[in-house]
Design an enzyme around this catalytic site. Structure first.
Site, mmCIF file in Angstrom:
data_model
loop_
_atom_site.group_PDB
_atom_site.id
_atom_site.type_symbol
_atom_site.label_atom_id
_atom_site.label_comp_id
_atom_site.label_asym_id
_atom_site.label_seq_id
_atom_site.Cartn_x
_atom_site.Cartn_y
_atom_site.Cartn_z
ATOM 1 N N TYR A 1 0.800 0.707 -0.747
ATOM 2 C CA TYR A 1 1.368 1.695 -1.670
ATOM 3 C C TYR A 1 2.230 2.738 -0.988
ATOM 4 C CZ TYR A 1 -1.554 -0.206 -5.365
ATOM 5 O OH TYR A 1 -2.103 -1.044 -6.289
ATOM 6 N N ARG B 1 -1.803 -11.801 -11.593
ATOM 7 C CA ARG B 1 -3.000 -11.720 -10.761
ATOM 8 C C ARG B 1 -4.041 -10.879 -11.499
ATOM 9 N NH1 ARG B 1 -4.468 -7.578 -6.464
ATOM 10 N NH2 ARG B 1 -6.350 -8.459 -5.586
ATOM 11 N N GLU C 1 -9.301 -5.953 -1.060
ATOM 12 C CA GLU C 1 -9.474 -4.753 -0.253
ATOM 13 C C GLU C 1 -10.907 -4.524 0.222
ATOM 14 O OE1 GLU C 1 -7.795 -1.440 -2.361
ATOM 15 O OE2 GLU C 1 -5.789 -2.276 -2.309
ATOM 16 N N HIS D 1 -13.137 -8.050 -7.297
ATOM 17 C CA HIS D 1 -12.411 -6.781 -7.233
ATOM 18 C C HIS D 1 -13.436 -5.674 -7.529
ATOM 19 C CE1 HIS D 1 -8.132 -4.992 -7.578
ATOM 20 N NE2 HIS D 1 -8.958 -3.955 -7.576
ATOM 21 N N ASN E 1 -2.240 -5.493 -0.205
ATOM 22 C CA ASN E 1 -1.848 -4.438 -1.132
ATOM 23 C C ASN E 1 -1.362 -3.264 -0.314
ATOM 24 O OD1 ASN E 1 -3.044 -6.127 -2.997
ATOM 25 N ND2 ASN E 1 -4.866 -4.848 -3.269
ATOM 26 N N GLU F 1 -0.383 -6.323 -4.469
ATOM 27 C CA GLU F 1 -0.289 -5.078 -5.249
ATOM 28 C C GLU F 1 0.713 -4.155 -4.587
ATOM 29 O OE1 GLU F 1 -3.914 -2.813 -5.846
ATOM 30 O OE2 GLU F 1 -5.001 -4.637 -6.384
HETATM 31 C C1 GBH Z 1 -5.755 -0.433 -5.043
HETATM 32 O O1 GBH Z 1 -6.429 0.344 -4.114
HETATM 33 C C2 GBH Z 1 -6.757 -1.167 -5.886
HETATM 34 O O2 GBH Z 1 -6.844 -2.531 -5.523
HETATM 35 C C3 GBH Z 1 -6.513 -1.032 -7.349
HETATM 36 O O3 GBH Z 1 -7.634 -1.456 -8.038
HETATM 37 C C4 GBH Z 1 -6.117 0.388 -7.656
HETATM 38 O O4 GBH Z 1 -6.031 0.633 -9.026
HETATM 39 C C5 GBH Z 1 -4.787 0.646 -6.995
HETATM 40 O O5 GBH Z 1 -4.846 0.377 -5.641
HETATM 41 C C6 GBH Z 1 -4.254 2.052 -7.165
HETATM 42 O O6 GBH Z 1 -5.066 2.960 -6.518
HETATM 43 O O7 GBH Z 1 -9.139 6.740 0.289
HETATM 44 O O8 GBH Z 1 -10.892 8.322 -0.144
HETATM 45 O O9 GBH Z 1 -8.577 8.979 -0.407
HETATM 46 C C7 GBH Z 1 -5.610 1.050 -3.231
HETATM 47 C C8 GBH Z 1 -6.458 1.756 -2.208
HETATM 48 C C9 GBH Z 1 -8.306 3.240 -2.313
HETATM 49 C C10 GBH Z 1 -6.085 4.069 -2.307
HETATM 50 C C11 GBH Z 1 -8.804 4.596 -2.751
HETATM 51 C C12 GBH Z 1 -6.599 5.412 -2.747
HETATM 52 C C13 GBH Z 1 -8.338 6.964 -2.752
HETATM 53 C C14 GBH Z 1 -9.638 7.398 -2.196
HETATM 54 N N1 GBH Z 1 -6.951 3.009 -2.739
HETATM 55 N N2 GBH Z 1 -7.923 5.635 -2.282
HETATM 56 S S1 GBH Z 1 -9.559 7.873 -0.510
#
Ligand code: GBH
Length: 480
Positions: A299, A75, A168, A121, A297, A363
């Site tokens: 995590y 992807r 997202e 993206h 996605n 993801e």
């Molecule tokens: C994904 O975002 C993205 O699609 C990808 O590009 C990225 O590299 C990957 O995850 C790892 O981060 O919310 O103010 O605390 C995941 C969503 C959005 C989670 C930003 C962390 C941190 C800022 N992410 N967030 S905040």
């Protein structure tokens, strides 16, 4: 003892701005991330995506890595401003950009790797932001996005059968226009709702275009990728249980409910009032049902408490510490992420029961703490990432085999360490270590772990006692 289905799709994911580099090459125009990175203080280490992992030049090496990791899917996202440097429907198409993606796709197919292509993206052409405010301008952006998508379907659709419109949208609207921590760095309490609305419309009209004009011949599927982390109430007080539902509606329902059910969530409407745009009847007919699958996605899981002033999350406080002081799981390099596999299983169940669409996990991954130095012997033993993938793969297997959730595929984030947005290059999510000085790629041990999982479809032992399923906060979903 059960296995994943044999047609289960295993892959890795990346995104254009995070890996391509070549920001000023090949006719690419600037995006809002190029601009955002130049503002001091926006990116933790002051870096940008000018070079990133140089994948614009090294794409063959990257495809060879994918192949060596045993995955059959990749992807990646297209850079809108590499294809249309100024972005708009009246602007010229950059044939060099089209040729680049065509070569990448052909290289993948030559290696038996199926492309899953994300159209957007986060790297909006700066030209559109300057010209009319980008995502804020409904009349213009929806038409320009659909035009961009049409160029992509025409140029690549003979070879690509899996399309994802947005990655997202919550991050785009809330982090970009409310918190200002992502491009374009706006801080507003009206803009995020307008942007969210326009993202949904751009997605929906693009899906309509694909279904009307391309699907019969190209025979592909198209959908959207949302992001969500399983929410767990801090305690069982009614306020905190309600806070979990509100957080779910604000982060997930804001996009998923219109797209899969045809309306904005009542809890969001109640709080946002007339700052939330309304769909016309004609728009709604296009929005409802506009995704062939549920891409998402995820995590981590989050402990949710009522209160605070964060409107984007529905006025809840988000953390990882339980009421008894214990942590959910292993900490990552970034504070928002802790490993918690049981939440993944619960989330998969929740999505299936709520939205009733086949699921692609587009993801999932982990940033190991302080992974910045490549050990001298060149072996990266990323134990926390291996444990993470082990736990999450197990949780997913249980959802598939024991709970009957139709998960069709899983994409690890990420193929490579890369430009981690506002974190810069400090936070590493790759299964491949990248030395940013030399661009040398070194497979980490986690790549070998996941290879065993996806090549051999090994037998997992279901029902590890810690992977319980916890849907009790959504009583309507508990089986009788
Ligand atoms: C994904 O975002 C993205 O699609 C990808 O590009 C990225 O590299 C990957 O995850 C790892 O981060 O919310 O103010 O605390 C995941 C969503 C959005 C989670 C930003 C962390 C941190 C800022 N992410 N967030 S905040």
């Amino acid at each position: 003892m059960e296995k994943f289905p044999s047609d289960f799709v295993w892959g890795y994911a990346t995104a254009s701005y995070q890996i391509e580099g070549a920001a000023n090459e090949g006719g690419r125009g600037p995006s809002i991330w190029d601009t955002f990175c130049k503002v001091p203080g926006n990116i933790r280490d002051g870096s940008n995506g000018d070079i990133a992992t140089d994948s614009y030049h090294r794409y063959k090496e990257d495809v060879a890595l994918l192949k060596s990791y045993g995955v059959r899917a990749y992807r990646f996202s297209l850079s809108w401003s590499r294809i249309i440097p100024l972005g708009g429907r009246q602007d010229p198409v950059n044939q060099e950009g089209v040729a680049f993606y065509r070569s990448l796709i052909e290289e993948l197919l030559k290696n038996d790797i199926t492309p899953y292509v994300t159209l957007y993206h986060w790297d909006l052409p700066q030209g559109l932001h300057d010209r009319y405010g980008g995502w804020l301008n409904k009349e213009e952006i929806v038409q320009d996005y659909v035009n961009y998508a049409k160029i992509c379907f025409t140029a690549f659709g003979d070879l690509v059968q899996n399309w994802i419109t947005h990655n997202e949208p919550w991050c785009v609207s809330c982090l970009g226009y409310q918190k200002g921590v992502f491009a374009p760095g706006h801080k507003s309490n009206t803009e995020p709702w307008i942007v969210a609305h326009n993202l949904i419309l751009a997605h929906a009209f693009t899906v309509k275009l694909y279904r009307d004009d391309f699907k019969a011949v190209q025979k592909g599927q198209i959908g959207i990728t949302l992001d969500f982390h399983w929410p767990i109430p801090y305690d069982e007080t009614p306020e905190n249980v309600e806070a979990v539902k509100r957080a779910t509606d604000f982060k997930l329902g804001e996009f998923a409910d219109p797209i899969y059910k045809g309306y904005y969530p009542a809890r969001v409407k109640a709080v946002i009032g007339d700052r939330l745009p309304e769909f016309t009847a004609e728009e709604l007919a296009v929005v409802k049902g506009s995704s062939d699958f549920f891409g998402f996605n995820t995590y981590t899981s989050q402990i949710i408490q009522d209160g605070g002033d964060d409107e984007t999350n529905g006025y809840v406080k988000v953390g990882h510490t339980r009421a008894d002081g214990t942590q959910l799981g292993t900490e990552a390099h970034c504070s928002w992420l802790q490993s918690y596999p049981p939440g993944f299983r619960s989330l998969l169940n929740y999505l299936w029961k709520t939205y009733e669409k086949p699921i692609y996990v587009t993801e999932n991954g982990f940033a190991v703490k302080n992974e910045n130095v490549l050990p001298l012997e060149g072996v990266v033993l990323d134990t926390d990432r291996i444990d993470y993938f082990d736990g999450y793969a197990n949780a997913m297997l249980q959802a598939v085999v024991e709970d009957g959730v139709p998960v069709k595929g899983y994409f690890g984030w990420s193929l490579l360490d890369n430009f981690e947005w506002a974190d810069g290059y400090e936070t590493r999510f790759g299964v491949t270590y990248v030395d940013y000085k030399t661009q040398k790629r070194t497979p980490k041990q986690s790549s070998q772990f996941l290879k065993k999982v996806c090549v051999a479809h090994p037998v997992f032992v279901p029902l590890d006692p810690h992977t319980f399923i916890s849907l009790q906060w959504f009583p309507e979903h508990i089986a009788a």
